[in-house]
Design an enzyme around this catalytic site. Structure first.
Site, PDB file in Angstrom:
ATOM      1  N   HIS A  41     -10.379   4.881  -8.296  1.00 28.29           N
ATOM      2  CA  HIS A  41     -11.696   5.070  -7.962  1.00 28.29           C
ATOM      3  C   HIS A  41     -11.758   6.666  -7.924  1.00 28.29           C
ATOM      4  CE1 HIS A  41     -12.245   1.215  -5.661  1.00 28.29           C
ATOM      5  NE2 HIS A  41     -12.448   1.159  -6.839  1.00 28.29           N
ATOM      6  N   CYS A  97      -0.201  -2.953  -6.283  1.00 30.29           N
ATOM      7  CA  CYS A  97       0.570  -2.226  -5.328  1.00 30.29           C
ATOM      8  C   CYS A  97       1.492  -3.304  -4.796  1.00 30.29           C
ATOM      9  CB  CYS A  97      -0.296  -1.057  -4.483  1.00 30.29           C
ATOM     10  SG  CYS A  97       0.674  -0.531  -3.341  1.00 30.29           S
ATOM     11  N   GLU A 131      -9.940  -5.124  -3.971  1.00 39.08           N
ATOM     12  CA  GLU A 131      -8.671  -5.646  -3.089  1.00 39.08           C
ATOM     13  C   GLU A 131      -9.282  -6.824  -2.226  1.00 39.08           C
ATOM     14  OE1 GLU A 131      -6.689  -2.561  -0.520  1.00 39.08           O
ATOM     15  OE2 GLU A 131      -6.168  -4.487   0.759  1.00 39.08           O
ATOM     16  N   THR A 167      -6.145  -2.852   3.140  1.00 39.19           N
ATOM     17  CA  THR A 167      -5.203  -1.985   3.504  1.00 39.19           C
ATOM     18  C   THR A 167      -5.697  -0.492   3.929  1.00 39.19           C
ATOM     19  OG1 THR A 167      -5.179  -1.406   1.090  1.00 39.19           O
ATOM     20  CG2 THR A 167      -3.544  -2.969   2.099  1.00 39.19           C
ATOM     21  N   SER A 226     -14.153   5.622  -3.828  1.00 41.54           N
ATOM     22  CA  SER A 226     -13.086   5.500  -3.037  1.00 41.54           C
ATOM     23  C   SER A 226     -13.270   5.139  -1.633  1.00 41.54           C
ATOM     24  CB  SER A 226     -12.306   6.791  -3.103  1.00 41.54           C
ATOM     25  OG  SER A 226     -11.186   6.825  -2.106  1.00 41.54           O
TER      26      SER A 226
HETATM   27  S1  SF4 Z   1      -3.329   2.812  -0.125  1.00 42.08           S
HETATM   28 FE1  SF4 Z   1      -1.447   1.727   0.298  1.00 42.08          FE
HETATM   29  S2  SF4 Z   1      -1.813  -0.373  -0.317  1.00 42.08           S
HETATM   30 FE2  SF4 Z   1      -3.379   0.814  -1.088  1.00 42.08          FE
HETATM   31  S3  SF4 Z   1      -2.469   1.324  -3.372  1.00 42.08           S
HETATM   32 FE3  SF4 Z   1      -1.934   3.189  -1.941  1.00 42.08          FE
HETATM   33  S4  SF4 Z   1       0.135   2.383  -1.020  1.00 42.08           S
HETATM   34 FE4  SF4 Z   1      -1.017   0.841  -2.031  1.00 42.08          FE
END
Ligand code: SF4
Length: 288
Positions: A41, A97, A131, A167, A226
């Site tokens: 983002h 991720c 996500e 997350t 973001s």
């Molecule tokens: S913020 Fe955490 S969960 Fe999200 S991509 Fe980065 S490491 Fe992975």
């Protein structure tokens, strides 16, 4: 003389860094590489990778592709994406991720082992976010997404509730929602909550507070889309009202840069270090 400092704890999280590295490696091999959705983002980083040959497609365009290579970004994807890839002979370069994949697995397990069809799986997150779509897919789209504490009214407190979080949501909002749901549960119904917030974001908050307080002016760099950028910028603003969120170095207002002040530069988990360095260079030229 004004001074400029870049926050050492800012910069891409390991999940985003890994996805960008994977894209660069695959692009070096030559041939067309597609990416499902913006790799990060952050428009400037997307433009940089586009110049290297990365072609971004949306989910509708993805369905039409055949016999190609497609990179999956850090946000993760629902099972339907993997099925389409199989049907269309698409080679997936999966840069999801590991933290998101772990969360997907937990939600899927909860969905499979839930006590009965009335048990609710709830995700605290942003509706429509990539996500969250990936998480919903683990429950055959049956999970309930709530964006804030007001939306807990859509839940049925007389049946079991399992709460997870996207997350990148703020930890204190998640904790508040947990307490509210707990206080509303009816006899015989179970409430379980799982703190699935990535510490790559929440661990940055105390440092962000300290960094924001330390400087007279804060320049926060993040892409418009973001989520964690919005969260972390809000934390900066709480501790330094003279904080400015910019999406591009061109948005830097020369009037902000005064003599004899200290200027802190920081960013989201999707803001590469090179962008903060570019803004620092620009500021250094503006210092009276
Ligand atoms: S913020 Fe955490 S969960 Fe999200 S991509 Fe980065 S490491 Fe992975």
């Amino acid at each position: 003389m004004s001074k400029v400092e870049i926050d050492k704890q800012s910069g891409c999280c390991f999940g985003v860094e890994k996805a960008i590295k994977k894209a660069e490696e695959e692009l070096q091999k030559g041939g067309t590489l597609y990416c499902l959705g913006d790799i990060v983002h952050n428009n400037i980083e997307v433009e940089r990778l586009t110049r290297m040959g990365l072609v971004t497609v949306n989910h509708e365009q993805f369905k039409e592709l055949k016999n190609v290579r497609v990179l999956l970004r850090a946000h993760g994807e629902p099972p339907s994406t993997y099925e389409i890839a199989k049907q269309n002979n698409i080679e997936l370069i999966d840069a999801s991720c590991p933290v998101v994949l772990g969360l997907q697995k937990r939600i899927k397990e909860k969905y499979i082992t839930r006590a009965n069809a009335n048990a609710q799986i709830v995700i605290f997150g942003k509706k429509g976010h990539a996500e969250v779509n990936g998480l919903l897919g683990q429950t055959n789209e049956s999970a309930i997404v709530i964006e804030n504490k007001e939306e807990i009214e859509s839940l049925d407190f007389s049946h079991d509730i399992s709460l997870f979080s996207q997350t990148t949501k703020p930890l204190n909002d998640f904790q508040e929602i947990c307490e509210l749901i707990k206080s509303r549960m009816k006899d015989g119904a179970n409430f379980k909550f799982y703190d699935t917030i990535c510490r790559q974001v929440s661990n940055r908050v105390p440092n962000m507070h300290k960094f924001a307080r330390k400087h007279d002016l804060i320049i926060f760099i993040a892409g418009e889309k973001s989520s964690n950028g919005k969260v972390l910028f809000a934390e900066c603003e709480k501790h330094n009202p003279n904080s400015h969120l910019i999406h591009h170095p061109d948005q830097l207002n020369p009037k902000w840069v005064k003599d004899n002040i200290t200027i802190g530069i920081c960013g989201a988990t999707s803001t590469p270090m090179w962008q903060m360095e570019a803004v620092a260079q620009k500021i250094l030229k503006l210092i009276p």
